[in-house]
Structures are given as C-alpha cells and as structure tokens.
Design a protein around this motif. Structure first.
Motif, PDB file in Angstrom:
ATOM      1  N   ARG A 168     -76.682  98.851  97.841  1.00  0.00           N
ATOM      2  CA  ARG A 168     -77.197  97.529  98.191  1.00  0.00           C
ATOM      3  C   ARG A 168     -78.333  97.650  99.204  1.00  0.00           C
ATOM      4  N   PHE A 169     -79.320  96.800  99.055  1.00  0.00           N
ATOM      5  CA  PHE A 169     -80.325  96.628 100.106  1.00  0.00           C
ATOM      6  C   PHE A 169     -79.946  95.372 100.871  1.00  0.00           C
ATOM      7  N   ASN A 170     -79.801  95.492 102.183  1.00  0.00           N
ATOM      8  CA  ASN A 170     -79.413  94.350 102.995  1.00  0.00           C
ATOM      9  C   ASN A 170     -80.468  94.171 104.083  1.00  0.00           C
ATOM     10  N   SER A 171     -81.223  93.074 104.002  1.00  0.00           N
ATOM     11  CA  SER A 171     -82.288  92.891 104.986  1.00  0.00           C
ATOM     12  C   SER A 171     -81.847  91.996 106.144  1.00  0.00           C
ATOM     13  N   ALA A 172     -80.558  91.605 106.160  1.00  0.00           N
ATOM     14  CA  ALA A 172     -80.095  90.645 107.168  1.00  0.00           C
ATOM     15  C   ALA A 172     -80.293  91.163 108.590  1.00  0.00           C
ATOM     16  N   TYR A 173     -80.014  92.454 108.792  1.00  0.00           N
ATOM     17  CA  TYR A 173     -80.086  92.970 110.160  1.00  0.00           C
ATOM     18  C   TYR A 173     -81.535  93.120 110.594  1.00  0.00           C
ATOM     19  N   MET A 174     -82.389  93.536 109.646  1.00  0.00           N
ATOM     20  CA  MET A 174     -83.814  93.644 109.980  1.00  0.00           C
ATOM     21  C   MET A 174     -84.368  92.253 110.273  1.00  0.00           C
ATOM     22  N   GLN A 175     -83.880  91.274 109.493  1.00  0.00           N
ATOM     23  CA  GLN A 175     -84.325  89.898 109.696  1.00  0.00           C
ATOM     24  C   GLN A 175     -83.917  89.403 111.090  1.00  0.00           C
ATOM     25  N   ALA A 176     -82.674  89.731 111.467  1.00  0.00           N
ATOM     26  CA  ALA A 176     -82.205  89.333 112.797  1.00  0.00           C
ATOM     27  C   ALA A 176     -83.102  89.944 113.867  1.00  0.00           C
ATOM     28  N   ALA A 177     -83.519  91.203 113.635  1.00  0.00           N
ATOM     29  CA  ALA A 177     -84.411  91.847 114.598  1.00  0.00           C
ATOM     30  C   ALA A 177     -85.750  91.115 114.652  1.00  0.00           C
ATOM     31  N   GLN A 178     -86.223  90.706 113.482  1.00  0.00           N
ATOM     32  CA  GLN A 178     -87.501  90.001 113.402  1.00  0.00           C
ATOM     33  C   GLN A 178     -87.435  88.695 114.191  1.00  0.00           C
ATOM     34  N   LEU A 179     -86.286  88.012 114.069  1.00  0.00           N
ATOM     35  CA  LEU A 179     -86.150  86.722 114.728  1.00  0.00           C
ATOM     36  C   LEU A 179     -85.682  86.869 116.173  1.00  0.00           C
ATOM     37  N   GLY A 180     -85.509  88.119 116.613  1.00  0.00           N
ATOM     38  CA  GLY A 180     -85.063  88.333 117.982  1.00  0.00           C
ATOM     39  C   GLY A 180     -83.637  87.896 118.232  1.00  0.00           C
ATOM     40  N   LYS A 181     -82.812  87.967 117.196  1.00  0.00           N
ATOM     41  CA  LYS A 181     -81.437  87.476 117.349  1.00  0.00           C
ATOM     42  C   LYS A 181     -80.422  88.596 117.548  1.00  0.00           C
TER      43      LYS A 181
END
Lengths: 286, 360
Positions: free
Chosen positions: B346-359
């Motif tokens: 699986r490719f999961n971009s959720a954690y990278m996205q959280a990093a992008q949003l500073g969350k």
C-alpha cells in the motif's frame, strides 16, 4: 535386559535400537522444521522463509522439471519427463558447477606430486617449503581482485580460487605424510638398488596414497565452499549462482532442495573415494 | 508487536505484584514501546544516520512517548529482517517492497516516499557499445535488482525490445563489481549504482549510455512499515514520529547544512564531495508537499505497473504466484492494481500529508 545406560562402554544395544537411535536427530530436526513452518504459515499463509511441504514440492518440481529462467529452451508440450529433466535448471547448474569442481580436483594431482618431491628431495624442500607455508596462511578470498585481473571473470578465476585455497593445505599435509615414512625403508630401498625415482614413486607414494585420499576427502568441503564463494561473486550459471539469485526474492522453496542436493553430491563423492580407497588399499587401517 | 504486548503485560503484572507486596515501593515506570527502523547505505537513506546522531529522532520519539531505534544493515539483510518481522520499518526501493515483503505475504505500507533515483543508477559500456550492439556481450550486474530493471528499460526505450532475450547477464556481487569490471578490458558492459558508478567512470574509456534520470520516478526509495502496525495506536504514533523526524532531517540535508551533510556522508564512508555529487542525481522529495502530490498523482500507478510486470515476468514474485494481479497494490485514492482480496502493498500518503499540514 539390555543395558540402556548411555555411559556404558560395554553396552551392546541390538540392531533395531541402534538404527532408531541414529535416526533420532533427523526426526527431531524435521519435526522442528515442520513445527516452525506450520506456525509461521498459521500467522502468514504466504510465508517464504520456512516453506511448507507443498511449497517445497513445487520448488523441487520447478528445479527438476522446468528449464532455468535464462534459458531459451521451451519444452514441447509432449516432452517426456526425462526430456524435461535433461534441460532442467538443476541439471544445468550441476553440470556447470560439477565441471569447475572436477577441473580443480584434477589440478590438485600435480600439487600432490609436488608435495611428494618437497617432502623427499631436500632441494625441492628448500625451494618451496617456506613459500608454501607462507602461502597457506593467505586468505584466498581476499585476493579476488587480483584473480580477476589474471584469470578474467569467467571460469578460470573460480577454479583458481579453489586451487589456491586448497592446494597449499594439501601440499603441507602430504609433505608431512612423506616425512613420516620411516627413513630405514628408504635406506633399505637404496641398498636394493632402487634409484631416486623408484624410492619416490614405488616406495613412498604407494604407502602414502591412502592417506592422501583421506586428506582429499577432508578437503572436499573447503573446495565446495570456495566454489560457492566464487559463483556467488560472479557467475551466469552454477548451483551457488542459483542460490544467490533465489535469495533475492527469498526463494527458500528452491534453495532448500539445492542445499540438500549439494549435500548429497558431496556425500556421494566422499563415499566413492572411501570405497575406492578400501578397494585399492585393503591393507590400510584407518 | 504481539510478543511485545505479551512482554508488556508481564512487566505490568510483575509491577502490580511488587506494588501490592510493598505499598511504599516507588511507582513502577511502564515500559515505553520501542520500534526499530532498519536502513542501508544509499544517498537517500544515509540521513537516517544523521537523524539519530543529531537527536532529531529522539526529540520526535519523546514527543509521542515512544522509543525508536535506528539500525544499519546490509541491504539484503535489512530486507530479510523486515520479512522475518525482526524490525518494524525498513528502507527499500519500490521493486524490493513488491518482491520481498509483499510477495512473501507480509502486508506492507510505504509511509514515506523519500526520493527517486535521478541518475544514481547507470548502464556503462566500453568501446562505444550501444543498446543495439549490447546483446550477446556479457553484461555484469547484480541480477534481479533495479540494475536489471534499468537495463531492460534502457533496451525498451531504445527500441531493442526484441533483443531482450539475447542479453548475456553475469551476476556479480556489488562488493566486487568495480574491481572485476575495471581490471579486465575484455569486460564490455556493467550496470550498477552510485558511488560505484563514479568509481567506474573515473576510467575514461567507460561511458554511460543510460541512467535512471531517463526513467524518473520509476526507481523509488521508500520507508516501508508493516501494515498491521498502522492499525495499532502505538504503531500510528511511531509512524507520525518517524515521519516528523524524517522531514526535519531531510530539510536540513536539502538546505546543505554542514553537519547534516557531513554525518550523512560519513554514514557510508563517503567524502562530503562524493556525497554531494550523489545527492545531485537523487531527486529528494524534501518538502512533504512534493512527496504527497507525487504519491497521490496518476503517474505513480503507471510506473508501478512497469515495475510489477517486470517482477512478475522475472519470477520475482515467487513460484506460487500465477498472475501479476496476485500481489495487488493499493493507492491513496483507493485504486487497486490487481485483485481486491490480495492487496499486499500500500502507498499511504496520510503521514506525509500530516507533515505538510504541520499536524505532526
């Protein structure tokens, strides 16, 4: 009542018990393997690290009846089992590895002859002995880059690796055997009008031959190790090449049959050398 | 994890016993969950070494109340450990993620798409050999790796697809490939990666005829975790902590901060100059936004399809796999490449996205 104490030197267990005892460790090993395999497959049905019996059977089938992946040969639909076997992966690999092994084995014969001379003729000893002693301590594998320059990356560098790895040990071993032949015998031979070569080839070499074969038997495993090392470093066929390739995707279902096959081959070579030794030198006790 | 839980409960039980026996005993400290990340030497992964040295990793692990260990392995050994579940996360390429853990039934998830090889891997030849004249000549490479993939892609992109089966490959260990190739002028072609490539092209008679910058985004370098971890609260904390630590680290590396470069270079025993040169041919996704848009983008599926077809035709998915769809890939938008009930990677971009949003 048979004595079952394991620390009884006088014990005479009957044949059946002896056989059972000698099978015990095999059974335990297989049991442990099966247990591990079943447990791992319970957690992960596709586990490849400890293949199940069905996976192993598929692996054996692939190695024994299917051609190697890099081969162009495609078996005809109605090809017989024998036809398929002849073109199979394991036969191809065994032939190429076997050739390297046998050539190296043949190249050890001059080494034994040299050892005979070193042990017997002082000038040979003076010239070679120290160098062989030194060379014996060199770890052959570390010389690989040099071997590549001298022998290329094809067959000869692998054969050279085996010979360089094993020959010095054999030479030293055989030299010791030659030195252990009683001096009186050599003197006696001279008094019976033997010349130098008679002594070397008809008195000494005849006597040490069974020991030489035994020494060779002990060196079979180092030879196989060097062959494997060579094939894993650079090769396009061979038993160790296949194992190296299979390791890249954890093809333990093929690796395990290969490992057992190599063990069987080594056992057979060892067994035939032992039988040969017994036939040729029935007087030799050891 | 299961073992850890067992261990944990035992510790808790023991602690409870001590507490009841002696009420004045000091408060027993609950053991912090520990995770291990395996990495191997590569330009895009060396920063893990700096991440640990600099304390960035500890800072993020403390923030989430867990402990993270980073351990260096040989590449093959790191994959073996990951498949055997001895480590919780591991750096690997997209190709190995498919043919090692995923094909061996270990459901895996890529949570960080760190970079892609943009020239780090190359096909090098002597005597002006081209793809048209390459078939029949011995080619040295580590078979069944991205090297072989690169070679085949080069052949295809240069219109030599029909000649693919005429290639004569010599499987050569990466530890000896430089010496073996350079020492004998009879060796015509070699496929390998940096820094080995740089050592080989130092010989002026060798030219690069193809490299990974011509197939951008096909050789991806990922951080992969076991999917089962992401379903546990502690595992999610781990994923967040390592992602946070990664982006803090990689931004320092991308900004060329002296210590970040120095320690990342030292991780593989490279000089700073050599490491900088390797970074030039490594397309780092140093900003999480770039990684997210690549992972969520449509191109990734096309590129992964090339890779999975390659793995299948070369038997890398295993003897038992009869169809390429048996090792299916799940993408962030929910698309599945392959059979729905056989998703293994699986490719999961959720954690990278959280990093992008500073969350994080």
């Amino acid at each position: 009542m048979a004595n079952l104490s394991p620390f009884e030197i006088q014990a005479r267990p009957n044949r059946l018990l002896m056989q059972a005892a000698s099978c015990m460790l095999f059974v335990i090993c297989m049991g442990l393997y099966m247990q591990t395999s079943v447990r791992r497959h319970h957690e992960n049905p596709e586990d490849r690290v400890v293949p199940s019996l069905t996976q192993l059977a598929a692996g054996i089938h692939a190695s024994v009846l299917e051609p190697a992946e890099e081969d162009d040969y495609i078996p005809a639909d109605n090809a017989s089992k024998w036809e398929r076997f002849k073109h199979s992966m394991i036969v191809k690999d065994t032939i190429s590895s076997g050739r390297r092994f046998l050539i190296s084995l043949a190249l050890l014969i001059p080494a034994v002859v040299l050892a005979l001379h070193i042990g017997l003729y002082p000038w040979f000893g003076a010239f070679f002995m120290r160098f062989v002693l030194f060379f014996d301590k060199i770890v052959a594998l570390s010389l690989l880059p040099i071997l590549f320059i001298v022998f290329g990356i094809e067959e000869w560098s692998k054969i050279a690796l085996i010979v360089i790895g094993v020959a010095p040990t054999m030479i030293l071993d055989v030299t010791q055997m030659v030195k252990a032949v009683p001096q009186e015998q050599i003197v006696k031979a001279f008094t019976l009008d033997a010349n130098n070569f008679d002594v070397a080839y008809r008195v000494v070499s005849r006597q040490i031959m069974p020991q030489v074969i035994n020494s060779l038997r002990l060196n079979l495993k180092p030879m196989m190790l060097f062959l494997f090392a060579g094939e894993m470093i650079a090769a396009s066929d061979g038993l160790a090449y296949r194992i190296a390739i299979m390791r890249r995707h954890m093809g333990m279902d093929v690796i395990l049959p290969y490992v057992l096959w190599v063990a069987l081959l080594l056992f057979l070579i060892d067994f035939s050398l032992r039988t040969l030794n017994r036939r040729m030198h029935p007087w030799f006790q050891a | 994890m299961k073992q850890m839980k067992k261990h944990l409960s035992r510790v808790v039980a023991a602690a409870a016993m001590v507490l009841t026996m002696a009420s004045f005993a000091p408060q027993a400290k609950a053991e912090t969950p520990t995770f291990t990340v395996g990495w191997s030497v590569y330009a895009g992964w060396n920063p893990y070494f700096y991440m640990q040295k600099s304390g960035i990793l500890k800072k993020w692990a403390d923030k989430y109340g867990i402990a993270i260990k980073v351990q260096r392995f040989d590449y093959a050994a790191s994959l073996d450990s990951f498949v055997a579940k001895n480590i919780d996360a591991c750096t690997m390429t997209n190709m190995e993620a498919l043919d090692m853990p995923a094909a061996a039934g270990v459901d895996s998830t890529a949570i960080i798409v760190g970079d892609y090889s943009n020239g780090n891997d190359a096909v090098l030849t002597r005597n002006g050999l081209t793809f048209a004249t390459l078939p029949g000549k011995p080619v040295m490479l580590v078979q069944k790796t991205v090297s072989e993939y690169l070679l085949e892609r080069g052949m295809v992109l240069n219109g030599q697809q029909a000649q693919l089966n005429k290639l004569k490959l010599i499987n050569t260990s990466d530890s000896d490939i430089v010496a073996a190739f350079l020492n004998n002028k009879g060796n015509q072609a070699v496929v390998t990666w940096k820094p080995l490539v740089s050592q080989i092209v130092a010989d002026k008679s060798v030219k690069s005829i193809f490299d990974s910058s011509k197939i951008p985004g096909e050789i991806l370098d990922l951080l992969v975790v076991r999917t089962e971890l992401l379903n546990t609260p502690n595992g999610q904390k781990f994923a967040k902590a390592i992602t946070g630590a990664w982006y803090e680290t990689i931004q320092q590396v991308a900004a060329g901060q002296a210590n970040a470069i120095k320690y990342s270079a030292a991780a593989s025993g490279d000089s700073v100059d050599s490491y900088k040169e390797q970074l030039k041919t490594t397309a780092l996704f140093s900003a999480p936004a770039a990684a997210v848009s690549f992972t969520n983008g449509p191109d990734l599926q096309k590129k992964m399809d090339l890779v999975r077809q390659f793995c299948f035709t070369h038997g890398l998915l295993g003897q038992g796999i009869k169809s390429v769809d048996d090792v299916a890939i799940l993408y962030p938008n929910g698309t599945i490449q392959g059979k729905k009930d056989r998703v293994r990677f699986r490719f999961n971009s959720a954690y990278m996205q959280a990093a992008q949003l500073g969350k994080l």
